[in-house]
Design an enzyme around this catalytic site. Structure first.
Site, PDB file in Angstrom:
ATOM      1  N   LYS A  78     -38.849  38.019 -66.555  1.00 53.33           N
ATOM      2  CA  LYS A  78     -37.593  37.327 -66.242  1.00 53.33           C
ATOM      3  C   LYS A  78     -36.485  38.356 -66.072  1.00 53.33           C
ATOM      4  CE  LYS A  78     -35.339  33.018 -67.000  1.00 53.33           C
ATOM      5  NZ  LYS A  78     -35.154  31.843 -67.814  1.00 53.33           N
ATOM      6  N   GLU A 137     -61.834  27.613 -72.688  1.00 55.07           N
ATOM      7  CA  GLU A 137     -61.640  26.243 -73.179  1.00 55.07           C
ATOM      8  C   GLU A 137     -62.055  25.190 -72.150  1.00 55.07           C
ATOM      9  OE1 GLU A 137     -59.591  28.755 -73.476  1.00 55.07           O
ATOM     10  OE2 GLU A 137     -58.450  28.724 -75.350  1.00 55.07           O
ATOM     11  N   THR A 191     -62.670  32.586 -78.004  1.00 49.63           N
ATOM     12  CA  THR A 191     -61.814  33.256 -77.019  1.00 49.63           C
ATOM     13  C   THR A 191     -61.383  34.579 -77.634  1.00 49.63           C
ATOM     14  OG1 THR A 191     -59.803  32.330 -77.926  1.00 49.63           O
ATOM     15  CG2 THR A 191     -60.823  31.116 -76.146  1.00 49.63           C
ATOM     16  N   TRP A 230     -37.423  34.544 -62.209  1.00 52.53           N
ATOM     17  CA  TRP A 230     -38.800  34.894 -62.579  1.00 52.53           C
ATOM     18  C   TRP A 230     -39.440  35.810 -61.536  1.00 52.53           C
ATOM     19  CZ3 TRP A 230     -39.946  33.937 -67.346  1.00 52.53           C
ATOM     20  CH2 TRP A 230     -39.432  32.813 -67.999  1.00 52.53           C
TER      21      TRP A 230
HETATM   22  P1  AMP Z   1     -60.609  33.419 -70.774  1.00 49.08           P
HETATM   23  O1  AMP Z   1     -60.529  32.207 -71.565  1.00 49.08           O
HETATM   24  O2  AMP Z   1     -60.792  34.676 -71.568  1.00 49.08           O
HETATM   25  O3  AMP Z   1     -61.623  33.288 -69.681  1.00 49.08           O
HETATM   26  O4  AMP Z   1     -59.195  33.623 -70.051  1.00 49.08           O
HETATM   27  C1  AMP Z   1     -58.630  32.602 -69.285  1.00 49.08           C
HETATM   28  C2  AMP Z   1     -57.410  33.107 -68.584  1.00 49.08           C
HETATM   29  O5  AMP Z   1     -57.754  34.105 -67.615  1.00 49.08           O
HETATM   30  C3  AMP Z   1     -56.695  32.052 -67.783  1.00 49.08           C
HETATM   31  O6  AMP Z   1     -55.883  31.243 -68.591  1.00 49.08           O
HETATM   32  C4  AMP Z   1     -55.908  32.882 -66.793  1.00 49.08           C
HETATM   33  O7  AMP Z   1     -54.723  33.395 -67.361  1.00 49.08           O
HETATM   34  C5  AMP Z   1     -56.839  34.036 -66.521  1.00 49.08           C
HETATM   35  N1  AMP Z   1     -57.575  33.796 -65.269  1.00 49.08           N
HETATM   36  C6  AMP Z   1     -58.840  33.383 -65.133  1.00 49.08           C
HETATM   37  N2  AMP Z   1     -59.174  33.320 -63.826  1.00 49.08           N
HETATM   38  C7  AMP Z   1     -58.090  33.687 -63.113  1.00 49.08           C
HETATM   39  C8  AMP Z   1     -57.773  33.805 -61.722  1.00 49.08           C
HETATM   40  N3  AMP Z   1     -58.675  33.580 -60.782  1.00 49.08           N
HETATM   41  N4  AMP Z   1     -56.518  34.170 -61.392  1.00 49.08           N
HETATM   42  C9  AMP Z   1     -55.579  34.432 -62.332  1.00 49.08           C
HETATM   43  N5  AMP Z   1     -55.809  34.356 -63.651  1.00 49.08           N
HETATM   44  C10 AMP Z   1     -57.049  33.985 -64.044  1.00 49.08           C
END
Ligand code: AMP
Length: 538
Positions: free
Chosen positions: A437, A329, A184, A442
Site C-alpha cells: 500500500k 484447504e 499447511t 494498492w
Molecule cells: P498452499 O495452501 O500452501 O497450497 O498455498 C495456497 C496459496 O498459494 C494460495 O492461497 C495463494 O496465495 C497461492 N497460490 C496458489 N496458486 C496460485 C496461483 N496460481 N497464483 C497465485 N497464487 C497462488
C-alpha cells in the site's frame, strides 16, 4: 421436499483402485525408485499389493480413525499407503519432509500419529527426530530387507505385505469418514491441519478430471511433480486411476535433467507442478534444443505463473500451459484455465495468465474490507472466499484457527486478494498480507513480479513492501539474473515501465543470488524481507 429413491452408497477411496483394477487393469504405474532403477506395474497389481498392505496394517493393530504418517517421495509404495490406510478407515497423514525438523516433530505430535512410514532417504532425518517423536510411535522403512541398513530397527515395508491375500474386504464407511490429513506450511504461527474425507477426495477428483480434461484418459501418461507429501499431489492419485491415466512418479530426482530423461523414456504426456520446477525443465529443454517428445501440456499452480514462463513454454516448445490456483484447504484445486483448441498461441497465452475459471463444486465471492460482496466485473477486488464439498469446514483440532477462517455465512477466507471477470476468470492480485500500500493506493506484488521477470535477463523476481516515511510503503523488487547476464537497475525499470504506471515501479531493484523458497516451493516473502532488511533503512 420429496426424497429421491436412490441407493445411499457412500463415495469411497478404495472403490477407486478396485475400479481401476477392474476397468483399466493393464494401465501402468511407473516409478523412479528410491533404491534406483525403474519400478513398473499395472493398476491390477497395485490393487493386489494395496490389499496385502491393508491386511498388514490390520496385523499392526491400526484402528479406524488412527493417524498413520508418511515421509515419502512420489512412488508406488506411497500410492499404496494412500489407498490401504484410508481404505481401512484410518487417516493417511502425509508429512512434507522439506519442513524444518522442529515443525515435523510438532506436526507428528499434534496429529498423534501411531505409525510413521518413511523412505530410505529420510532415515537420517527420522533418526535425528526420534527423541522428539511420541514414545509409542512405530516406524516402518519403505523398502525391502536387502536395502535396510543393519543398524535400523524399523519394520520393513515389504515384510508387512508379504504372505497376505491379494484381496481385501473393504469396510463400508460413511462417506464423510476422514481419509487423509495434510498440514499447511503457513509462514506464520503453527501449521494447521486440513482433514480430508472420502467424499471430499472423490468430489475433488471428479472435478479436476472435468476441469483439466487434457491431462486425463487412457491415452495419457501423467507425471505428478507435485508431491504426494503435500495436498494429495493435487488429487492425481485418485483422478489418474479413475480415468485410466497412467502415472509416472519421479521419486526423489526433481532437477530439470532427471525430469526430462524420465519424461522422454516413459513417454509422459502431461505433468503437474509448481513454477520453480518448470524453470529447471525449461533450462534443460533449451540446453537440449527440444521438449520431451510426447509432452503436450503442463498444469502449473501453487503460486502465480509468470507470463514469461507461459510464453517460453508455448512459443519455444509448443507446450500448452494450464494455470491453476488452489489451497491446501481446498483439496487443493479451485480454478484452472481453459485454453480453447481454436485459439492461436497469443490467445492461449492471454487465457493462461489469469488463474482460470472455477472447477465444478467451487463457489467464489469477493468482498471488500466491510465484508460487502463485490461485482464480478474484472475491476473490483477484495478478499476471496470460497465454499464447496472439497473445502475444509474447520482445521483439525485447532479451534482458534477455525474461528478466524470463516465468515458469518460459512464461506472459507482464502487470505488472497482477487478480482473475477464477468466471464468468470479469477485473477489473484496478491496474498492479503503481501499487497503493497503506497500513498493509499494498492500495488500488486504479483504484477511487479510478472513485469520484472518478463525482462529477458531475469530468471525470477519477487516483490515485497518496504516501510517508507512519506508513502507508508514502497515496493522493492529482488531479481535473480540468468547466468552471465549483465543488466542495470535502470534497464529493468525502463522495461517495467512498459507495463506498469510510474508510481507503481519500485524505487530499487535488489540483485540477489537466490530467492528464498518455502517447503512447498513458493517464494518465502518472510525470509526475503529478512534477507533484504538492509534495504529498509534510509
Ligand atoms: P498452499 O495452501 O500452501 O497450497 O498455498 C495456497 C496459496 O498459494 C494460495 O492461497 C495463494 O496465495 C497461492 N497460490 C496458489 N496458486 C496460485 C496461483 N496460481 N497464483 C497465485 N497464487 C497462488
Amino acid at each position: 421436499m420429496l426424497t429421491g429413491l436412490m441407493m445411499d452408497r457412500p463415495l469411497s477411496i478404495p472403490d477407486v483402485i478396485e475400479y481401476a483394477a477392474d476397468v483399466h487393469p493393464d494401465r501402468r504405474v511407473v516409478s523412479s525408485a528410491v533404491e534406483g532403477g525403474i519400478h513398473s506395474y499395472t493398476y491390477a497389481q497395485a490393487r493386489d499389493r494395496i490389499s496385502q498392505l491393508a491386511h498388514g496394517l490390520g496385523k499392526l493393530g491400526v484402528q479406524p480413525g488412527d493417524r498413520v504418517a508418511t515421509l515419502a517421495w512420489n512412488g508406488y509404495r506411497h500410492l499404496e499407503l494412500y489407498y490401504a490406510i484410508s481404505g481401512i478407515g484410518a487417516v493417511c497423514h502425509t508429512i512434507n519432509p522439506r519442513l524444518f525438523p522442529d515443525q515435523i516433530a510438532w506436526i507428528v505430535n499434534h496429529a498423534q500419529d501411531g505409525i510413521l512410514f518413511f523412505d530410505l532417504t529420510f532415515l537420517p532425518l527420522v533418526k535425528a527426530l526420534r527423541p522428539r517423536l511420541p514414545k509409542g510411535l512405530r516406524l516402518v522403512l519403505m523398502t525391502d530387507r536387502a536395502h535396510c541398513p543393519d543398524d535400523c530397527d524399523a519394520l520393513i515395508y515389504e515384510e508387512l505385505l508379504s504372505g497376505h491375500p491379494t484381496r481385501f474386504d473393504w469396510p463400508t464407511l460413511p462417506e464423510n469418514t476422514a481419509s487423509s490429513l495434510c498440514y499447511t506450511s503457513g509462514t506464520t504461527g503453527d501449521p494447521k491441519g486440513a482433514l480430508y474425507s472420502h467424499r471430499s477426495s472423490l468430489m475433488h477428483a471428479f472435478s479436476i478430471i472435468l476441469g483439466a480434461p487434457q491431462s486425463f484418459g487412457r491415452t495419457q501418461r501423467i507425471l505428478p511433480v507435485v508431491p504426494l507429501f503435500h495436498v494429495n499431489a493435487w488429487g492425481l492419485p485418485f483422478s489418474a486411476p479413475l480415468s485410466g491415466t497412467e502415472l509416472v512418479f519421479p521419486g526423489p530426482r526433481l532437477d530439470g535433467a532427471s525430469l526430462f530423461d524420465l519424461m522422454q523414456s516413459e513417454g509422459v504426456t502431461a505433468a503437474w507442478g509448481v513454477p520453480t520446477v518448470w524453470a529447471g525443465l525449461i533450462e534443460e529443454m533449451r540446453k537440449r534444443g527440444k521438449k520431451p517428445d510426447a509432452l503436450h501440456s503442463l498444469l502449473i499452480g501453487g503460486s502465480a505463473v509468470a507470463p514469461a514462463m507461459i510464453r517460453a513454454l508455448e512459443t519455444e516448445f509448443g507446450i500448452t500451459v494450464l494455470h491453476g490456483w488452489g489451497m491446501t484447504e481446498m483439496s487443493p484445486v479451485g480454478t484452472v484455465t481453459r485454453p480453447d483448441p481454436s485459439q492461436d498461441i497469443e490467445g492461449r497465452i492471454a487465457t493462461s495468465i489469469p488463474q482460470g475459471k472455477r472447477i465444478f463444486g467451487i463457489d467464489m465471492k469477493i468482498v471488500d474490507d466491510a465484508g460487502v460482496r463485490q461485482p464480478h466485473d474484472g475491476v473490483a477486488f477484495g478478499e476471496l472466499l470460497v465454499r464447496g464439498p472439497a473445502v475444509i469446514s474447520g482445521y483439525y483440532n485447532d479451534d482458534a484457527a477455525t474461528a478466524k477462517a470463516f465468515d458469518d455465512e460459512g464461506w472459507f477466507r482464502t487470505g488472497d486478494v482477487a478480482k473475477i471477470s464477468a466471464a468468470g476468470d479469477l485473477v489473484i492480485v496478491d496474498r492479503t498480507k503481501d499487497l503493497i500500500k503506497s500513498g493509499g493506493e494498492w500495488i500488486s506484488s504479483i504484477e511487479l513480479e510478472n513485469s520484472a521477470s518478463s525482462h529477458p535477463s531475469v530468471t525470477i523476481a519477487a516483490a515485497i513492501a518496504v516501510p517508507h516515511p512519506k508513502w507508508d510503503e514502497r515496493p522493492l523488487v529482488a531479481v535473480v539474473l540468468k547466468p552471465g547476464a549483465m543488466v542495470t537497475q535502470s534497464e529493468i525499470l525502463d522495461h517495467m515501465a512498459k507495463t506498469m504506471a510510474k508510481w507503481q515501479l519500485p524505487d530499487e531493484i535488489a540483485f540477489v543470488e537466490a530467492i528464498p523458497m518455502t517447503a512447498t516451493g513458493k517464494v518465502s516473502k518472510k525470509d526475503l524481507r529478512e534477507q533484504l532488511k538492509s534495504h529498509f533503512v534510509g
